[in-house]
Design a protein around this motif. Sequence first.
Motif, PDB file in Angstrom:
ATOM      1  N   ALA A   1      30.551  39.975  39.824  1.00 30.32           N
ATOM      2  CA  ALA A   1      29.754  39.194  40.773  1.00 30.32           C
ATOM      3  C   ALA A   1      30.628  38.282  41.619  1.00 30.32           C
ATOM      4  O   ALA A   1      30.316  37.986  42.770  1.00 30.32           O
ATOM      5  N   GLY A   2      31.758  37.819  41.034  1.00 31.25           N
ATOM      6  CA  GLY A   2      32.698  36.982  41.772  1.00 31.25           C
ATOM      7  C   GLY A   2      34.109  37.512  41.593  1.00 31.25           C
ATOM      8  O   GLY A   2      34.559  37.754  40.469  1.00 31.25           O
ATOM      9  N   VAL A   3      34.809  37.740  42.696  1.00 29.22           N
ATOM     10  CA  VAL A   3      36.209  38.182  42.650  1.00 29.22           C
ATOM     11  C   VAL A   3      37.023  37.219  43.501  1.00 29.22           C
ATOM     12  O   VAL A   3      36.718  36.998  44.665  1.00 29.22           O
TER      13      VAL A   3
ATOM     14  N   GLY B   1      35.433  43.343  30.637  1.00 22.14           N
ATOM     15  CA  GLY B   1      34.847  42.126  31.194  1.00 22.14           C
ATOM     16  C   GLY B   1      33.333  42.136  31.158  1.00 22.14           C
ATOM     17  O   GLY B   1      32.704  43.092  30.689  1.00 22.14           O
ATOM     18  N   SER B   2      32.741  41.082  31.665  1.00 24.72           N
ATOM     19  CA  SER B   2      31.278  40.965  31.682  1.00 24.72           C
ATOM     20  C   SER B   2      30.724  40.988  33.105  1.00 24.72           C
ATOM     21  O   SER B   2      29.568  40.654  33.322  1.00 24.72           O
ATOM     22  N   HIS B   3      31.570  41.361  34.077  1.00 27.53           N
ATOM     23  CA  HIS B   3      31.147  41.453  35.480  1.00 27.53           C
ATOM     24  C   HIS B   3      30.719  40.098  36.027  1.00 27.53           C
ATOM     25  O   HIS B   3      29.839  40.015  36.881  1.00 27.53           O
ATOM     26  N   HIS B   4      31.327  39.056  35.494  1.00 30.24           N
ATOM     27  CA  HIS B   4      30.997  37.683  35.894  1.00 30.24           C
ATOM     28  C   HIS B   4      31.923  37.222  37.018  1.00 30.24           C
ATOM     29  O   HIS B   4      31.569  37.297  38.203  1.00 30.24           O
ATOM     30  N   THR B   5      33.133  36.761  36.663  1.00 30.75           N
ATOM     31  CA  THR B   5      34.088  36.258  37.650  1.00 30.75           C
ATOM     32  C   THR B   5      35.505  36.585  37.199  1.00 30.75           C
ATOM     33  O   THR B   5      35.877  36.292  36.060  1.00 30.75           O
ATOM     34  N   ASP B   6      36.286  37.196  38.088  1.00 32.68           N
ATOM     35  CA  ASP B   6      37.655  37.569  37.760  1.00 32.68           C
ATOM     36  C   ASP B   6      38.561  37.299  38.952  1.00 32.68           C
ATOM     37  O   ASP B   6      38.134  37.429  40.106  1.00 32.68           O
ATOM     38  N   ALA B   7      39.814  36.916  38.659  1.00 31.22           N
ATOM     39  CA  ALA B   7      40.713  36.468  39.719  1.00 31.22           C
ATOM     40  C   ALA B   7      42.059  37.160  39.653  1.00 31.22           C
ATOM     41  O   ALA B   7      42.499  37.607  38.588  1.00 31.22           O
ATOM     42  N   ILE B   8      42.718  37.211  40.813  1.00 27.89           N
ATOM     43  CA  ILE B   8      44.080  37.707  40.910  1.00 27.89           C
ATOM     44  C   ILE B   8      44.944  36.616  41.526  1.00 27.89           C
ATOM     45  O   ILE B   8      44.506  35.910  42.448  1.00 27.89           O
ATOM     46  N   LEU B   9      46.162  36.471  40.997  1.00 27.55           N
ATOM     47  CA  LEU B   9      47.130  35.539  41.558  1.00 27.55           C
ATOM     48  C   LEU B   9      48.271  36.369  42.136  1.00 27.55           C
ATOM     49  O   LEU B   9      49.003  37.035  41.398  1.00 27.55           O
ATOM     50  N   THR B  10      48.405  36.366  43.438  1.00 30.07           N
ATOM     51  CA  THR B  10      49.419  37.167  44.112  1.00 30.07           C
ATOM     52  C   THR B  10      49.621  36.651  45.526  1.00 30.07           C
ATOM     53  O   THR B  10      48.734  36.004  46.099  1.00 30.07           O
ATOM     54  N   GLN B  11      50.788  36.967  46.097  1.00 27.65           N
ATOM     55  CA  GLN B  11      51.062  36.660  47.492  1.00 27.65           C
ATOM     56  C   GLN B  11      50.931  37.909  48.363  1.00 27.65           C
ATOM     57  O   GLN B  11      51.055  37.832  49.593  1.00 27.65           O
TER      58      GLN B  11
ATOM     59  N   VAL C   1      32.924  36.669  30.143  1.00 27.47           N
ATOM     60  CA  VAL C   1      34.283  37.081  29.784  1.00 27.47           C
ATOM     61  C   VAL C   1      35.068  37.246  31.085  1.00 27.47           C
ATOM     62  O   VAL C   1      35.101  38.322  31.688  1.00 27.47           O
ATOM     63  N   CYS C   2      35.677  36.149  31.524  1.00 23.06           N
ATOM     64  CA  CYS C   2      36.369  36.114  32.807  1.00 23.06           C
ATOM     65  C   CYS C   2      37.870  36.317  32.619  1.00 23.06           C
ATOM     66  O   CYS C   2      38.437  35.928  31.603  1.00 23.06           O
TER      67      CYS C   2
ATOM     68  N   PHE D   1      42.381  44.627  44.479  1.00 19.02           N
ATOM     69  CA  PHE D   1      41.735  43.977  43.336  1.00 19.02           C
ATOM     70  C   PHE D   1      40.316  43.532  43.705  1.00 19.02           C
ATOM     71  O   PHE D   1      39.356  43.793  42.969  1.00 19.02           O
ATOM     72  N   LEU D   2      40.178  42.858  44.845  1.00 16.87           N
ATOM     73  CA  LEU D   2      38.873  42.327  45.252  1.00 16.87           C
ATOM     74  C   LEU D   2      37.853  43.434  45.467  1.00 16.87           C
ATOM     75  O   LEU D   2      36.655  43.250  45.234  1.00 16.87           O
ATOM     76  N   SER D   3      38.317  44.610  45.904  1.00 17.89           N
ATOM     77  CA  SER D   3      37.404  45.732  46.142  1.00 17.89           C
ATOM     78  C   SER D   3      37.116  46.526  44.876  1.00 17.89           C
ATOM     79  O   SER D   3      36.007  47.023  44.687  1.00 17.89           O
ATOM     80  N   ALA D   4      38.110  46.653  43.996  1.00 24.64           N
ATOM     81  CA  ALA D   4      37.970  47.538  42.840  1.00 24.64           C
ATOM     82  C   ALA D   4      37.325  46.887  41.627  1.00 24.64           C
ATOM     83  O   ALA D   4      36.714  47.569  40.805  1.00 24.64           O
ATOM     84  N   VAL D   5      37.467  45.574  41.475  1.00 24.22           N
ATOM     85  CA  VAL D   5      36.864  44.898  40.322  1.00 24.22           C
ATOM     86  C   VAL D   5      35.358  44.781  40.531  1.00 24.22           C
ATOM     87  O   VAL D   5      34.889  44.267  41.554  1.00 24.22           O
TER      88      VAL D   5
END
Length: 438
Positions: free
Chosen positions: A363-365, A338-348, A229-230, A356-360
């Motif tokens: 396994a993949g951020v 989520g399922s702690h699989h892979t999640d992404a952020i779109l931002t400048q 669940v990404c 986001f990268l630290s708090a999520v």
Amino acid sequence: MNMQELARKAKAASTQLALLTSAQKNAALAAMAHAVETRAQELYAANRLDVQEAQEAAQRGTLKPALLARLKLDENKLHAVTHGMRELMALPDPVGQVLAATELDDGLTLKKISCPLGVLLVIFEARPDVLPQIAALAVKSGNAVILKGGREAVRTNEAFLKILQEALAALPGGWPENALNFVSSRQEAAELLQQDGLIDLVIPRGGNALVKYVKENTNIPVLGHADGVCHIYIAPDAAPEMALRVCVDAKTQYPAACNTVETLLVDEAWPQGNVNRLLAALHGAGVKIHALESQKTRFPGCAYTPELNWHTEYGSLDISVCSVPQVQQAVRHINQWGSHHTDAILTQDEARAQYFLSAVDSAGVYWNASTRFADGYRYGFGAEVGISTAKTHARGPVGLVGLTIYKYRLCGNGQVVADYVGPHAKPFTHKNLLKEAK
């Protein structure tokens, strides 16, 4: 064959495999890749029969469409298999690496050395290209492996097994017997799950039901993930063109994959015009968009419902969308649903991205990239046995390093503990030899 006996023979083979040199393992991989390429027509013929039977099962409603999509073996998949084998040849041998080295005292040296896990049991569904990928990883990492494939791909799996076993047997000096094994029945798999004294790791590759069953029916350590669940969070400043490209790719490039995005979290401050363009792009790509009735204004033209199960892995051209007020709420949503699989952020905004990268807790951020990159082949691992969401010795795509463990080697010249205890104890020096070498 009795499954305890099979596991015992695999264990004996693992001892021999641990002694193989890098050159021997690379020669085996080269032979395997060549055999798959030269006998491709045998594989395609077997796969056509499996696909035909699966299509009939799908029409009867006894096979999920997502499994059918994963079943077909084509030229691209076969090329990825052989290319992955050759990439493994170019990678360093994961066995015998000195991970740490400490001189405890003069003539007393402690080293932490990587070594194979031993015997792997891999239970997988549908995808027949899993078998050669895992066989190749087992060869390079020096592990014996027992594979259990799904009944929907049994002909293709047996064809792969025959080709690979014959390639290994033809090597100069042969190959350890029972290094590569295959079973086809659920009863055999159930019996193997009880062999915790002989099998070192179980890797289930399939849906939530399979992973749950494995975890509840074995004392062997289990590595894998239950769901994919990404998420992608679209921040207020996300570039619209990039958001369209990334989200469409993450949903449509291979909808049945576990790293496909299933939920889009759109910040309330992202302009409505951008939202409308994104929805149009997804609709144009054949995606059915699911939204809450309460968010009709934000997400026009979608399939509405009073409630949504946010922990849904569609595995198809379906996606959920949700409006969130800011990045903190997006993170909370991901960590809860989520399922702690892979999640992404779109931002400048780098500060927002780093939060986001630290708090999520996944396994993949990712930052400004499609979730579809979550793959051992794309990470440069050559191949993978699966993606782990567990917090064990391996997380994310599990390649060669994830199939090794380590042991401590202590080499001395007659030292005894009595020298280092008591009022006149000799002090340890604890010199870091790796640091000194650098």
